[in-house]
Scaffold this motif. Structure first.
Motif, PDB file in Angstrom:
ATOM      1  N   TYR A 154     -30.873 -30.388   8.635  1.00 58.65           N
ATOM      2  CA  TYR A 154     -31.694 -31.076   7.682  1.00 58.65           C
ATOM      3  C   TYR A 154     -31.336 -30.312   6.289  1.00 58.65           C
ATOM      4  CZ  TYR A 154     -34.874 -32.127  11.548  1.00 58.65           C
ATOM      5  OH  TYR A 154     -35.204 -32.535  12.578  1.00 58.65           O
ATOM      6  N   SER A 155     -31.595 -31.172   5.161  1.00 57.28           N
ATOM      7  CA  SER A 155     -31.199 -30.738   3.844  1.00 57.28           C
ATOM      8  C   SER A 155     -32.533 -30.406   3.199  1.00 57.28           C
ATOM      9  CB  SER A 155     -30.693 -31.767   3.087  1.00 57.28           C
ATOM     10  OG  SER A 155     -30.604 -31.529   1.703  1.00 57.28           O
ATOM     11  N   MET A 156     -32.555 -29.534   2.252  1.00 61.24           N
ATOM     12  CA  MET A 156     -33.793 -29.372   1.486  1.00 61.24           C
ATOM     13  C   MET A 156     -34.230 -30.694   0.673  1.00 61.24           C
ATOM     14  SD  MET A 156     -35.022 -26.016  -0.861  1.00 61.24           S
ATOM     15  CE  MET A 156     -36.473 -26.160  -1.334  1.00 61.24           C
ATOM     16  N   GLU A 157     -33.214 -31.425   0.626  1.00 61.67           N
ATOM     17  CA  GLU A 157     -33.545 -32.856  -0.070  1.00 61.67           C
ATOM     18  C   GLU A 157     -34.386 -33.488   0.839  1.00 61.67           C
ATOM     19  OE1 GLU A 157     -29.975 -34.787  -1.327  1.00 61.67           O
ATOM     20  OE2 GLU A 157     -31.097 -36.643  -1.976  1.00 61.67           O
ATOM     21  N   PRO A 158     -35.783 -34.075   0.259  1.00 66.02           N
ATOM     22  CA  PRO A 158     -36.487 -34.497   1.146  1.00 66.02           C
ATOM     23  C   PRO A 158     -35.784 -35.714   1.942  1.00 66.02           C
ATOM     24  CG  PRO A 158     -37.686 -34.186  -0.988  1.00 66.02           C
ATOM     25  CD  PRO A 158     -36.072 -33.780  -1.166  1.00 66.02           C
ATOM     26  N   GLY A 159     -35.978 -35.713   3.202  1.00 66.41           N
ATOM     27  CA  GLY A 159     -35.665 -36.793   3.946  1.00 66.41           C
ATOM     28  C   GLY A 159     -34.175 -37.096   4.511  1.00 66.41           C
ATOM     29  N   ALA A 160     -33.449 -36.047   4.010  1.00 72.88           N
ATOM     30  CA  ALA A 160     -32.023 -35.914   4.301  1.00 72.88           C
ATOM     31  C   ALA A 160     -31.504 -35.061   5.489  1.00 72.88           C
ATOM     32  CB  ALA A 160     -31.112 -35.489   3.019  1.00 72.88           C
ATOM     33  N   TRP A 161     -31.307 -35.918   6.508  1.00 72.35           N
ATOM     34  CA  TRP A 161     -30.847 -35.099   7.842  1.00 72.35           C
ATOM     35  C   TRP A 161     -29.772 -35.984   8.639  1.00 72.35           C
ATOM     36  CZ3 TRP A 161     -31.876 -37.236  12.765  1.00 72.35           C
ATOM     37  CH2 TRP A 161     -32.674 -38.333  12.813  1.00 72.35           C
ATOM     38  N   GLU A 162     -29.096 -35.293   9.484  1.00 70.41           N
ATOM     39  CA  GLU A 162     -27.868 -35.718  10.181  1.00 70.41           C
ATOM     40  C   GLU A 162     -27.742 -35.132  11.496  1.00 70.41           C
ATOM     41  OE1 GLU A 162     -25.436 -37.910   9.757  1.00 70.41           O
ATOM     42  OE2 GLU A 162     -26.086 -38.623   7.661  1.00 70.41           O
ATOM     43  N   SER A 163     -27.074 -35.571  12.460  1.00 72.56           N
ATOM     44  CA  SER A 163     -26.735 -34.819  13.521  1.00 72.56           C
ATOM     45  C   SER A 163     -25.270 -34.851  14.097  1.00 72.56           C
ATOM     46  CB  SER A 163     -27.816 -35.162  14.734  1.00 72.56           C
ATOM     47  OG  SER A 163     -27.375 -36.411  15.108  1.00 72.56           O
ATOM     48  N   ILE A 164     -24.960 -33.833  14.493  1.00 77.03           N
ATOM     49  CA  ILE A 164     -23.675 -34.195  15.567  1.00 77.03           C
ATOM     50  C   ILE A 164     -23.652 -33.829  16.776  1.00 77.03           C
ATOM     51  CG2 ILE A 164     -22.053 -33.822  13.213  1.00 77.03           C
ATOM     52  CD1 ILE A 164     -21.939 -30.744  13.936  1.00 77.03           C
ATOM     53  N   ASP A 165     -22.406 -34.031  17.597  1.00 82.45           N
ATOM     54  CA  ASP A 165     -22.568 -33.628  19.052  1.00 82.45           C
ATOM     55  C   ASP A 165     -21.839 -32.247  19.094  1.00 82.45           C
ATOM     56  OD1 ASP A 165     -19.825 -34.048  18.798  1.00 82.45           O
ATOM     57  OD2 ASP A 165     -19.577 -35.888  19.914  1.00 82.45           O
ATOM     58  N   MET A 166     -21.976 -31.710  20.440  1.00 81.12           N
ATOM     59  CA  MET A 166     -21.386 -30.368  20.457  1.00 81.12           C
ATOM     60  C   MET A 166     -19.844 -30.019  20.202  1.00 81.12           C
ATOM     61  SD  MET A 166     -23.283 -27.958  20.763  1.00 81.12           S
ATOM     62  CE  MET A 166     -25.124 -27.804  21.244  1.00 81.12           C
ATOM     63  N   ALA A 167     -19.116 -31.232  20.579  1.00 81.16           N
ATOM     64  CA  ALA A 167     -17.532 -31.083  20.150  1.00 81.16           C
ATOM     65  C   ALA A 167     -17.345 -30.957  18.752  1.00 81.16           C
ATOM     66  CB  ALA A 167     -16.913 -32.537  20.512  1.00 81.16           C
ATOM     67  N   ASP A 168     -18.097 -31.593  17.637  1.00 83.36           N
ATOM     68  CA  ASP A 168     -17.921 -31.198  16.376  1.00 83.36           C
ATOM     69  C   ASP A 168     -18.499 -30.088  15.904  1.00 83.36           C
ATOM     70  OD1 ASP A 168     -16.301 -32.979  14.967  1.00 83.36           O
ATOM     71  OD2 ASP A 168     -17.811 -34.729  15.020  1.00 83.36           O
ATOM     72  N   ALA A 169     -19.935 -29.540  16.589  1.00 83.35           N
ATOM     73  CA  ALA A 169     -20.400 -28.508  16.356  1.00 83.35           C
ATOM     74  C   ALA A 169     -19.476 -27.351  16.660  1.00 83.35           C
ATOM     75  CB  ALA A 169     -21.702 -28.449  17.281  1.00 83.35           C
ATOM     76  N   LEU A 170     -18.790 -27.280  17.730  1.00 83.61           N
ATOM     77  CA  LEU A 170     -17.797 -26.217  18.060  1.00 83.61           C
ATOM     78  C   LEU A 170     -16.444 -26.209  17.587  1.00 83.61           C
ATOM     79  CD1 LEU A 170     -18.823 -26.065  21.861  1.00 83.61           C
ATOM     80  CD2 LEU A 170     -20.004 -24.851  20.011  1.00 83.61           C
ATOM     81  N   HIS A 171     -16.154 -27.359  16.795  1.00 79.33           N
ATOM     82  CA  HIS A 171     -14.823 -27.353  16.311  1.00 79.33           C
ATOM     83  C   HIS A 171     -14.641 -26.244  15.189  1.00 79.33           C
ATOM     84  CE1 HIS A 171     -11.900 -29.393  14.037  1.00 79.33           C
ATOM     85  NE2 HIS A 171     -11.493 -30.070  14.975  1.00 79.33           N
ATOM     86  N   PRO A 172     -13.391 -25.908  15.166  1.00 78.86           N
ATOM     87  CA  PRO A 172     -12.938 -24.756  14.328  1.00 78.86           C
ATOM     88  C   PRO A 172     -13.059 -25.068  12.775  1.00 78.86           C
ATOM     89  CG  PRO A 172     -10.945 -25.570  15.579  1.00 78.86           C
ATOM     90  CD  PRO A 172     -12.336 -26.138  16.147  1.00 78.86           C
ATOM     91  N   GLN A 173     -13.086 -26.473  12.408  1.00 79.30           N
ATOM     92  CA  GLN A 173     -12.907 -26.674  10.897  1.00 79.30           C
ATOM     93  C   GLN A 173     -14.508 -27.119  10.714  1.00 79.30           C
ATOM     94  OE1 GLN A 173     -10.134 -29.697  11.224  1.00 79.30           O
ATOM     95  NE2 GLN A 173      -8.779 -28.577   9.774  1.00 79.30           N
ATOM     96  N   THR A 174     -15.351 -26.774  11.418  1.00 83.33           N
ATOM     97  CA  THR A 174     -16.851 -27.278  11.169  1.00 83.33           C
ATOM     98  C   THR A 174     -17.570 -25.901  10.415  1.00 83.33           C
ATOM     99  OG1 THR A 174     -17.372 -28.918  12.698  1.00 83.33           O
ATOM    100  CG2 THR A 174     -19.143 -28.031  11.896  1.00 83.33           C
ATOM    101  N   PHE A 175     -17.910 -25.953   9.188  1.00 84.27           N
ATOM    102  CA  PHE A 175     -18.157 -24.654   8.364  1.00 84.27           C
ATOM    103  C   PHE A 175     -19.385 -25.059   7.952  1.00 84.27           C
ATOM    104  CE2 PHE A 175     -13.882 -23.160   6.531  1.00 84.27           C
ATOM    105  CZ  PHE A 175     -12.976 -23.016   7.797  1.00 84.27           C
ATOM    106  N   LEU A 176     -20.275 -23.868   7.809  1.00 79.23           N
ATOM    107  CA  LEU A 176     -21.276 -23.574   7.158  1.00 79.23           C
ATOM    108  C   LEU A 176     -20.828 -22.971   5.668  1.00 79.23           C
ATOM    109  CD1 LEU A 176     -23.513 -21.577   9.843  1.00 79.23           C
ATOM    110  CD2 LEU A 176     -24.061 -23.946   8.865  1.00 79.23           C
ATOM    111  N   THR A 177     -20.725 -23.856   4.804  1.00 73.26           N
ATOM    112  CA  THR A 177     -19.878 -23.695   3.692  1.00 73.26           C
ATOM    113  C   THR A 177     -20.944 -23.073   2.570  1.00 73.26           C
ATOM    114  OG1 THR A 177     -18.361 -25.740   4.137  1.00 73.26           O
ATOM    115  CG2 THR A 177     -18.226 -24.876   1.977  1.00 73.26           C
TER     116      THR A 177
END
Ligand SMILES: Nc1nc2c(c(=O)[nH]1)N[C@H]1C(S)=C(S)[C@@H](COP(=O)(O)O)O[C@H]1N2
Ligand SMILES: [Mo]
Length: 252
Positions: free
Chosen positions: A166-189
């Motif tokens: 979720y984003s702090m921007e009202p109404g903005a949210w997304e989801s990803i599967d575990m393959a992308d969540a565990l992927h080495p280029q998926t960053f909390l930037t």
């Protein structure tokens, strides 16, 4: 059958069926292997399933291209003005020291993390391309913690399948599967081109996932929920962009 030959068989099967007896049969095969995206029920449903399952099988371990630093775009384009939300602006005025990323759902230890906490995780950088579905793009250096590191900290349940974010921007949210969540280029930037992530680009925290289109790289990230089912989130198709007709899986 060993794993490799089985994977090759599934991939070949998907391609052959899609070309031969049609998309619905390919979707049936994908369902058997858990490769059905949450937005499979719409107008483009069988096509979405084919794109997702074929990419998942073909690109399971692949990395998005990384560029040399001299190709970093001189004038990257921030899509949209910085967030005007008053609560956000109060946090911004205090240099985001009170900003938290909350993590809950199917985890052993729900927790929340300040930007300073995330900066204590091992730091990684990538020079990658951010591509908007509207046709423009830019290259930047992104620095942050790998999402997999945070997921290991909170202890994800083995049945978990998706990360809803979720984003702090009202109404903005997304989801990803575990393959992308565990992927080495998926960053909390938290940094871009060597400085703290500017607010216009989603600061203080943004998810960066360079193997999918820009809209999956949500800005102003402040909450994540780990789940095994997306049906109870919004209209059940996995993201607000999917509710507007964009693909939930936006692989590039
Ligand atoms: N919170 C939030 N995140 C967002 C968006 C948005 O409008 N709000 N736009 C998305 C889209 S469509 C794109 S292409 C990228 C744009 O990233 P940029 O502003 O760094 O160019 O951010 C994505 N993340
Ligand atoms: Mo976009």
């Amino acid at each position: 059958m060993n794993r490799l030959s089985r994977r090759r068989w599934i991939t070949t099967g998907l391609a052959a069926i899609a070309g031969g007896t049609g998309l619905a049969a390919a979707a049936g095969l994908a369902r058997r292997y858990g490769l059905v995206p949450p937005d499979h029920g719409g107008l483009y449903g069988p096509g979405e399933t084919l794109t997702y399952s074929a990419q998942r099988l073909l690109t399971r371990h692949s990395l998005a291209r990384e560029f040399p630093r001299d190709l970093i775009s001189k004038a990257p384009f921030a899509n949209g003005p910085p967030l005007k939300d008053p609560a956000f602006q109060r946090l911004q005025a205090a240099a985001f020291v009170d900003w938290r990323l909350a993590v809950d759902g199917m985890v052993a230890r729900p927790a929340s993390f300040s930007i300073a906490d995330l900066k204590r995780f091992p730091s990684n950088s990538q020079v990658t391309h951010l591509a908007c579905e509207e046709g423009w793009s830019y290259i930047a250096e992104w620095t942050g913690a790998r999402l997999v590191h945070l997921l290991n900290e909170v202890g994800v349940h083995p049945e978990a399948r998706y990360i809803v974010y979720y984003s702090m921007e009202p109404g903005a949210w997304e989801s990803i599967d575990m393959a992308d969540a565990l992927h080495p280029q998926t960053f909390l930037t938290y940094a871009m081109n060597g400085s703290d992530l500017p607010v216009g680009f989603g600061g203080p925290l943004r998810l960066r996932l360079p193997r999918q289109l820009g809209y999956k790289s949500l800005k102003y990230l402040n909450r994540m929920t780990v789940t095994d089912d997306l049906k109870s989130f919004g209209k059940g198709v996995g993201s607000v962009s999917a509710e507007f007709g964009y693909s939930w899986y936006a692989g590039i």
